[in-house]
Design an enzyme around this catalytic site. Sequence first.
Site: not given
Length: 422
Positions: A22-23, A120, A125, A309, A401
């Site tokens: 995803k990233n 968030c 952030r 993560d 997500r």
Amino acid sequence: MDKILIQGGAVLRGRVTVSGAKNAALPAMAASLLTDEPLRLRNLPSVRDIQTTGRLLHEMGCRVGLQNLQTGHGCELVAASPISCVAPYERVKTMRSSVLVLGPLLARFGRARVSLPGGCAIGARPIDLHIKGLKKLGASLTIEHGYVEAEAPRLIGEKVVFDRITVTGTENLMMAACLAKGETVLHNAAREPEVTDLANLLRSMGARIEGDGSSTIRIQGRPELGGADHTIIPDRIEAGTFMVAGAITGGAVELLNCRPEHLTAVIEKLEESGIAIERSGPDACRVTAPRRLQARDVTTMEYPGFATDMQAQYMALMTQAHGPSIVTETIFESRFMHASELVRMGADVRIEGNRAVISGRRDLTGAKVLASDLRASASLILAGLVASGETLVHRVYHLDRGYEAIEKKLKSLGARIQRIAD
Ligand code: EPU
């Protein structure tokens, strides 16, 4: 809102294929704004953030193969003019990585209007380092009515020193510098594999970039870039999550489409705790749980350190390890929301500032738990796999997500898990 129900106690065995990262896919999609030629991306994960980015680009005027995005793993993006240079609040508030359009828009069209992402669940952030870097390349950026208003007739290459390492900040600046006049040198740049994947994509679009994967990246600006066909790297965090899933249940899983070289720090830590991990093919590895899992401390760091993560998943693992362990989070200031939910399941976790002190091993019991962010959701699912009885994870939209069909993949390994649609 969907929930995930897990009946704990099943031992996971079998093979699972890791999806695209995803990233890495998010900046790759934003890079389509750098050219009016088609950009073909393959191995995209089928997750909500990718669909949201597709929608954002479509609303901006790009031609997007959205059909493919929903069902498959490839898409074609064409950002031929006219393009609206606005990323509205409604999109950015649901996905802060929308800010990745800022650099490409400014570089190609000389202007951008991008909603400022708010804080968030895992921290404040800010994007001050993106803004500071783009200003260094000659752009004028102001914040008005919650939006970053940016303008630059032509960006000019410069030396940019990041005050701290930022992944999307590095990506934004790298994309902007590709179309700037002259040379840009990024110092203290992020070294994540996702940054290198973006550099590879940009090079195949005609960009001149050197040094990605190190902390100094040099970019020679070009007047324009062209289209490309690019395959996204496998998701190292999804791979790490399945490694923990196999180990925490006392099982053995083989990961396909996995690059162990992107997971060196995670693999090292898992091996220290007794888990056996061996390559079983060029893009595959086998993970086998030990008889007795040992507690080991970990500190999150920028790549090539232990990824933030993977912190929540590792904490779930340590609740099942013998002995005390300390998990220290250095990247985000409040990324411990999963700890109190793990405690509700019977874990012994005490938060002291940016350290979580875990006493293992504790038997976990299933409970109703609340996911607060993407990786926290994953850690609760991992805990649910070993807890006795039923665990019901609420707010799984966080999970959707960034994890493609995680319950289906876990089920194929033998987990008793199901999605309950609302
Ligand atoms: N930071 C600043 N100012 C900035 C930018 C960052 O102070 O202008 C701070 C952040 O607040 C944070 C630290 O620097 O404390 C590192 O943040 P970074 O910018 O590297 O994070 P990011 O680029 O916003 C990406 C990933 C995250 C991942 C982090 C760290 C994407 C789309 N997101 O975020 O992924 O945790 O790098 O590795 O690439 C996830 O996938 O679950 C996720 C949160």
